[in-house]
Design a protein around this motif. Structure first.
Motif, PDB file in Angstrom:
ATOM      1  N   UNK A 384      33.442  -4.457 -27.709  1.00  0.00           N
ATOM      2  CA  UNK A 384      33.806  -5.711 -27.049  1.00  0.00           C
ATOM      3  C   UNK A 384      32.739  -6.098 -26.021  1.00  0.00           C
ATOM      4  N   UNK A 385      32.424  -7.377 -26.000  1.00  0.00           N
ATOM      5  CA  UNK A 385      31.462  -7.885 -24.999  1.00  0.00           C
ATOM      6  C   UNK A 385      32.088  -9.125 -24.354  1.00  0.00           C
ATOM      7  N   UNK A 386      32.026  -9.206 -23.029  1.00  0.00           N
ATOM      8  CA  UNK A 386      32.580 -10.391 -22.379  1.00  0.00           C
ATOM      9  C   UNK A 386      31.635 -10.925 -21.303  1.00  0.00           C
ATOM     10  N   UNK A 387      31.666 -12.239 -21.122  1.00  0.00           N
ATOM     11  CA  UNK A 387      30.899 -12.868 -20.034  1.00  0.00           C
ATOM     12  C   UNK A 387      31.914 -13.579 -19.157  1.00  0.00           C
ATOM     13  N   UNK A 388      31.880 -13.280 -17.870  1.00  0.00           N
ATOM     14  CA  UNK A 388      32.850 -13.934 -16.987  1.00  0.00           C
ATOM     15  C   UNK A 388      32.165 -14.414 -15.712  1.00  0.00           C
ATOM     16  N   UNK A 389      32.822 -15.354 -15.036  1.00  0.00           N
ATOM     17  CA  UNK A 389      32.271 -15.891 -13.779  1.00  0.00           C
ATOM     18  C   UNK A 389      33.347 -15.808 -12.706  1.00  0.00           C
ATOM     19  N   UNK A 390      32.983 -15.256 -11.533  1.00  0.00           N
ATOM     20  CA  UNK A 390      33.909 -15.252 -10.389  1.00  0.00           C
ATOM     21  C   UNK A 390      33.271 -16.052  -9.256  1.00  0.00           C
ATOM     22  N   UNK A 391      34.076 -16.912  -8.662  1.00  0.00           N
ATOM     23  CA  UNK A 391      33.562 -17.748  -7.569  1.00  0.00           C
ATOM     24  C   UNK A 391      34.066 -17.212  -6.227  1.00  0.00           C
ATOM     25  N   UNK A 392      33.164 -17.009  -5.296  1.00  0.00           N
ATOM     26  CA  UNK A 392      33.560 -16.600  -3.936  1.00  0.00           C
ATOM     27  C   UNK A 392      32.949 -17.592  -2.957  1.00  0.00           C
ATOM     28  N   UNK A 393      33.313 -17.448  -1.654  1.00  0.00           N
ATOM     29  CA  UNK A 393      32.856 -18.426  -0.657  1.00  0.00           C
ATOM     30  C   UNK A 393      31.330 -18.432  -0.535  1.00  0.00           C
TER      31      UNK A 393
END
Ligand code: ADP
Length: 471
Positions: A384-393
Motif C-alpha cells: 500500500x502507498x498513500x499520499x496525504x496532506x496535513x495543514x497546521x498553523x
C-alpha cells in the motif's frame, strides 16, 4: 612552518603579553611609590613648618610680654646657642629696612628680601611661609614670616638640607624597590603568558601534524582555561567534520565513477559487438537506440546533480505562487497508477480541499513524484502507498507512506547523501540522487524533509513546507 624572518621575538604573542604585563605592573607600582613619596615629602615639609611656627610663637610671646628689645636680645642668645647655619632670624620694619639679623655668612652671604611681597602677604594673613632659593648656597631655605607688632615683621628660616638629604635617601630606596619589581613582573608575566599559550601551541602542533598527513591526531583537551578548552574542542569538532566530509566525498566520487562506468561499458559493449559481428543494418539501428537511451540516462544524472548543486548553493530562483496541492498530487498519482496497478499496489491519496501552499510548483511536483516513485519501487507486490496532506498553523506536511522494505536505522541518515543506495535496494534501478534532490529542493524552499522507517514494515517521508513565503 613559519619562515624564520617572520618568527621574530616581536611577533611572538607570549613576548608581547609579557611586555604588556610588566609595563602595566611596573607603571602601577611606580605610581603607588610616587604617591607614597609625595606623601612623605609633604609630611616632612609640614613638620618643618610646625617647628618654625613653634619657634615664631616663642618670639611672639616675648614681644607681647617684654617688647622689641627683648626679642632682639633673644635672637642674639639663640644665635650663640645654635650651630652656624642651623637657624636664621631677622627683624624687618614694614618700611623695608632690616632692624636686626643673624649672620648671613653660613647661608652664602645674602638672603633676598622681596619687601612688596612680604607687605602684601602680611596684610592677607598674620603668618605665611616661603621657600627661598639661595644664590650661593646649595640648599634652599624654608622661612616663616609673622608680624610681631604693627611695625615689625619677624622672619625665621631653617635650611632644607636635612629634609632634602632625607628625601634623597628615600628616593634612592624607592628606586631600589622598583628595580626588583620590574624584574619580578617580567618573570611572572612571562610565566603566565607561556602557561596560557602552551595549550594554544599544542593546538598549533596538532594542526601541523594533521597537515603532515596524521589525520587521526586530535588535540588533548586540558581543562585549564575555558577559552583554550573551547578552542581545542572546536578544533577537534572541525577536524572530525572535515574527516566525515572527506569520507563522504570519497564515497561520492567512487559512486560517480561506478555510475558512469556502467553505462559507458554498456555503450562500448554494444558498439563492439555490432562492429565485430556480422551485423545487419537492423543491429546498427538497435545499437544506436541503446546508445541514445544510455546517453539520456547519463544526461539525466548530470542534470539532476546540477539541480541539486544549484538548490544547495542557493543560486537558483524559486517561482513562488499559491499551489493547490489536490490537483498536483492527483496528477502525480495518475502518473504512477499504471506502475502501481502492475504491482498490485493500492495507491491512495488524502488531501483536504483547502490545501494550498505558497511554493514553487515545478519543484513541488518533482519532489512528490520522486517520493512516490521510490515508494512504489521499494514496496513489494500487493502493498500500500498513500499520499496525504496535513495543514497546521505554521506549516503544511506532505506525507508519502508505504508498506515497503523499509530502511535500517543506521542508513536513515545516509540516504540523503548523493549516490547513496541501501544494500537491500540495489536490485532496483536507480541512481541514488532522488532523495538528495528532494532534500535540497525542500530546504531551498525554506522547508525540510524527514524520514521515519521500520525495516520490512515500511517508510514515511514527510516534506514540511512553511506556511509563509520562503525567503
Ligand atoms: P534511488 O534512485 O536509488 O531510489 P534515492 O536517492 O531516491 O535513490 O534513494 C536513496 C536510497 O534510499 C534508495 O536507494 C533506497 O535504498 C532508499 N529508499 C528511498 N526511498 C525508499 C523507500 N520508500 N523505501 C525503502 N527504501 C527507500
Amino acid at each position: 612552518m613559519f619562515p624564520m624572518n617572520q618568527y621574530t621575538l616581536w611577533r611572538r604573542l607570549s613576548f608581547r603579553l609579557t611586555l604588556w604585563y610588566s609595563l602595566i605592573f611596573t607603571l602601577c607600582a611606580a605610581i603607588l611609590l610616587l604617591i607614597f613619596y609625595m606623601r612623605v615629602a609633604y609630611i616632612t615639609g609640614e613638620r618643618m613648618d610646625d617647628e618654625l611656627e613653634e619657634e615664631m610663637g616663642e618670639f611672639a610671646d616675648i614681644m607681647r610680654t617684654s617688647g622689641l628689645q627683648a626679642v632682639i636680645d633673644e635672637i642674639r642668645v639663640e644665635e650663640h646657642l645654635e650651630a652656624p647655619g642651623a637657624i636664621f632670624m631677622r627683624l624687618l620694619s614694614l618700611r623695608g629696612s632690616v632692624l636686626t639679623s643673624t649672620d648671613t655668612a653660613p647661608w652664602g652671604g645674602q638672603i633676598p628680601i622681596d619687601h612688596q611681597k612680604i607687605l602684601q602677604k602680611i596684610r592677607e594673613a598674620d603668618t605665611f611661609y616661603e621657600t627661598i632659593d639661595l644664590v650661593r648656597h646649595p640648599y634652599a631655605m624654608r622661612a616663616i614670616y609673622q608680624a610681631l607688632n604693627p611695625y615689625v615683621v619677624m622672619q625665621i628660616g631653617a635650611s632644607l638640607e636635612e629634609s632634602d638629604a632625607y628625601l634623597d635617601i628615600f628616593r634612592q630606596l624607592l628606586l631600589l624597590i622598583l628595580a626588583p619589581v620590574v624584574l619580578i613582573s617580567a618573570v611572572v608575566g612571562g610565566f603566565m603568558a607561556n602557561q596560557a599559550l602552551a595549550d594554544v601551541d599544542a593546538v598549533a602542533r596538532t594542526a601541523e601534524e594533521i597537515a603532515n598527513g596524521n589525520t587521526h591526531r586530535r588535540v588533548k583537551i586540558v581543562r585549564q582555561f575555558v577559552e583554550i578548552e573551547r578552542l581545542a574542542s572546536s578544533f577537534n569538532t572541525m577536524v572530525d567534520q572535515l574527516h566525515t566530509l572527506i569520507k563522504q566525498m570519497r564515497e561520492m566520487t567512487d559512486n560517480i565513477a561506478h555510475d558512469l562506468r556502467s553505462p559507458l561499458t554498456r555503450i562500448r559493449g554494444f558498439a563492439e559487438m555490432t562492429l565485430i559481428g556480422h551485423s545487419t543494418p537492423a543491429d546498427f539501428q538497435e545499437m544506436a537506440v541503446n546508445t541514445v537511451e544510455e546517453c539520456d540516462n547519463l544526461i539525466h544524472m548530470i542534470n539532476t546533480m546540477l539541480d541539486i548543486a544549484e538548490a544547495e548553493s542557493g543560486i537558483g530562483t524559486n517561482r513562488v505562487e499559491p499551489v493547490e496541492l489536490g490537483p498536483l498530487i492527483d496528477d502525480a498519482c495518475a502518473l504512477f497508477n499504471g506502475l502501481a496497478s502492475h504491482k498490485g499496489i493500492h495507491l491512495q491519496m488524502e488531501v483536504p480541499d483547502s490545501a494550498v501552499v505558497l511554493s514553487d510548483k515545478g519543484k513541488l511536483q518533482r519532489m512528490i513524484t520522486n517520493l512516490l516513485e521510490n515508494a512504489i519501487k521499494y514496496t513489494p507486490m500487493k502493498g500500500r502507498v498513500s499520499v496525504s496532506v496535513q495543514l497546521a498553523a505554521q506549516a503544511t506536511f506532505i506525507q508519502v507512506k508505504d508498506t515497503g522494505i523499509g530502511i535500517a536505522a543506521e542508513e536513515q541518515t545516509k540516504i540523503f547523501q548523493r549516490f547513496y543506495r541501501c544494500d537491500a535496494s540495489r536490485s532496483e534501478a536507480g541512481m541514488g540522487l532522488g532523495l538528495s534532490l528532494v532534500k535540497a529542493f525542500s530546504e531551498s524552499l525554506g522547508g525540510s524533509l524527514l524520514v521515519s522507517s521500520i525495516p520490512d514494515r515500511g517508510s514515511t517521508f514527510t516534506i514540511c513546507m512553511p506556511a509563509g513565503i520562503p525567503t
